[in-house]
Design a protein around this motif. Structure first.
Motif, PDB file in Angstrom:
ATOM      1  N   THR A 153      -5.209   8.089  -5.582  1.00  0.00           N
ATOM      2  CA  THR A 153      -4.264   8.268  -4.474  1.00  0.00           C
ATOM      3  C   THR A 153      -5.005   8.258  -3.145  1.00  0.00           C
ATOM      4  O   THR A 153      -4.586   7.597  -2.184  1.00  0.00           O
ATOM      5  CB  THR A 153      -3.496   9.592  -4.627  1.00  0.00           C
ATOM      6  OG1 THR A 153      -2.903   9.656  -5.923  1.00  0.00           O
ATOM      7  CG2 THR A 153      -2.412   9.719  -3.574  1.00  0.00           C
ATOM      8  N   GLN A 174       0.915   4.053  -2.826  1.00  0.00           N
ATOM      9  CA  GLN A 174       0.617   5.436  -2.459  1.00  0.00           C
ATOM     10  C   GLN A 174       1.714   6.383  -2.938  1.00  0.00           C
ATOM     11  O   GLN A 174       1.426   7.445  -3.510  1.00  0.00           O
ATOM     12  CB  GLN A 174       0.470   5.560  -0.942  1.00  0.00           C
ATOM     13  CG  GLN A 174       0.201   6.973  -0.471  1.00  0.00           C
ATOM     14  CD  GLN A 174       0.148   7.090   1.037  1.00  0.00           C
ATOM     15  OE1 GLN A 174      -0.879   7.384   1.621  1.00  0.00           O
ATOM     16  NE2 GLN A 174       1.274   6.845   1.693  1.00  0.00           N
ATOM     17  N   GLN A 187      -4.786   5.595  -0.004  1.00  0.00           N
ATOM     18  CA  GLN A 187      -4.449   6.179   1.298  1.00  0.00           C
ATOM     19  C   GLN A 187      -5.479   5.760   2.345  1.00  0.00           C
ATOM     20  O   GLN A 187      -5.131   5.483   3.504  1.00  0.00           O
ATOM     21  CB  GLN A 187      -4.390   7.698   1.178  1.00  0.00           C
ATOM     22  CG  GLN A 187      -3.916   8.391   2.438  1.00  0.00           C
ATOM     23  CD  GLN A 187      -3.546   9.843   2.186  1.00  0.00           C
ATOM     24  OE1 GLN A 187      -2.987  10.181   1.141  1.00  0.00           O
ATOM     25  NE2 GLN A 187      -3.843  10.708   3.125  1.00  0.00           N
ATOM     26  N   ARG A 210       1.177   9.267  -5.683  1.00  0.00           N
ATOM     27  CA  ARG A 210       1.421  10.675  -5.332  1.00  0.00           C
ATOM     28  C   ARG A 210       2.354  11.323  -6.347  1.00  0.00           C
ATOM     29  O   ARG A 210       2.164  12.496  -6.720  1.00  0.00           O
ATOM     30  CB  ARG A 210       2.025  10.768  -3.931  1.00  0.00           C
ATOM     31  CG  ARG A 210       1.023  10.618  -2.802  1.00  0.00           C
ATOM     32  CD  ARG A 210       1.711  10.662  -1.446  1.00  0.00           C
ATOM     33  NE  ARG A 210       0.749  10.711  -0.355  1.00  0.00           N
ATOM     34  CZ  ARG A 210       1.065  10.709   0.930  1.00  0.00           C
ATOM     35  NH1 ARG A 210       2.357  10.656   1.276  1.00  0.00           N
ATOM     36  NH2 ARG A 210       0.133  10.758   1.866  1.00  0.00           N
ATOM     37  N   TYR A 231       0.838  -1.211   0.000  1.00  0.00           N
ATOM     38  CA  TYR A 231       0.000   0.000   0.000  1.00  0.00           C
ATOM     39  C   TYR A 231       0.868   1.255   0.000  1.00  0.00           C
ATOM     40  O   TYR A 231       0.580   2.230  -0.712  1.00  0.00           O
ATOM     41  CB  TYR A 231      -0.910   0.034   1.235  1.00  0.00           C
ATOM     42  CG  TYR A 231      -2.173  -0.795   1.147  1.00  0.00           C
ATOM     43  CD1 TYR A 231      -2.921  -0.868  -0.031  1.00  0.00           C
ATOM     44  CD2 TYR A 231      -2.650  -1.481   2.272  1.00  0.00           C
ATOM     45  CE1 TYR A 231      -4.091  -1.608  -0.092  1.00  0.00           C
ATOM     46  CE2 TYR A 231      -3.827  -2.220   2.214  1.00  0.00           C
ATOM     47  CZ  TYR A 231      -4.543  -2.280   1.035  1.00  0.00           C
ATOM     48  OH  TYR A 231      -5.701  -3.006   0.987  1.00  0.00           O
TER      49      TYR A 231
END
Length: 202
Positions: free
Chosen positions: A140, A126, A144, A130, A122
């Motif tokens: 994103t 992420q 998150q 980003r 994860y």
């Protein structure tokens, strides 16, 4: 069967037909019947096109989802990992296809209780999203949220709270307070606040 007799079991057109039949069965909820057809398609594409061809990798992901739906976590994990390896080799680690498949594996591992690797994946997804999409892109924010949920389950409440707060703030700005996604994010934040015994704000 006529097509298979004419072209051969490993011909790409045969594989395409078999995969389509498997997909139709899966969509109607007949996962057990769909599985052998999709496995045949994977084998056919591997034989005719190679393991790193996009059609082969997409069939592996289709198979992984089928297996996951039947609770066959180990087999599903193996299929996802094969597709991810191929994606990294062909497209690169930061390609959207690779990132999406990595996220699916993370979700599988999370659901199976393999928290440490799921968290690692994860975080990887992420960071890539980003960089490529921006911090407030819906994709994103979605991963998150998944990371925040996992951390909340693992007892890492301070970081979980901050992640959910960031998502809530972004969605309020982008979507408005009353949007369904914003409200879902607020629920996620409230759950973490309750765990932290911050009942007043929750």
């Amino acid at each position: 069967q006529a097509q298979e007799a004419t072209l051969g079991a490993s011909h790409p057109r045969t594989a395409e037909t078999v995969a389509a039949a498997g997909a139709a069965l899966a969509e109607s909820g007949k996962l057990t019947a769909a599985e052998p057809l999709v496995k045949r398609a994977v084998r056919a594409w591997e034989a005719s096109l190679g393991t790193e061809h996009p059609d082969t990798m997409e069939a592996q992901c289709q198979l992984a989802a089928l297996l996951q739906g039947q609770g066959k976590t180990d087999e599903a994990e193996s299929a996802y990992r094969s597709a991810i390896l191929g994606s990294k080799a062909v497209f690169g680690e930061d390609h959207p296809t690779t990132v999406a498949r990595t996220c699916r594996l993370a979700e599988l591992l999370h659901g199976a209780g393999q928290q440490d690797e799921a968290e690692e994946l994860y975080r990887q997804v992420q960071n890539l999203q980003r960089s490529s999409l921006g911090r407030t892109h819906p994709d994103t924010l979605a991963v998150q949220t998944k990371l925040g949920t996992l951390l909340g389950e693992s007892g890492e409440l301070e970081e979980a709270e901050q992640l959910h707060r960031d998502v809530v703030a972004a969605r309020k700005r982008e979507l408005g307070v009353e949007h369904a996604d914003t409200m879902k994010s607020m629920v996620c934040l409230a759950q973490v606040l309750e765990k932290r015994r911050n009942f007043k704000e929750a």
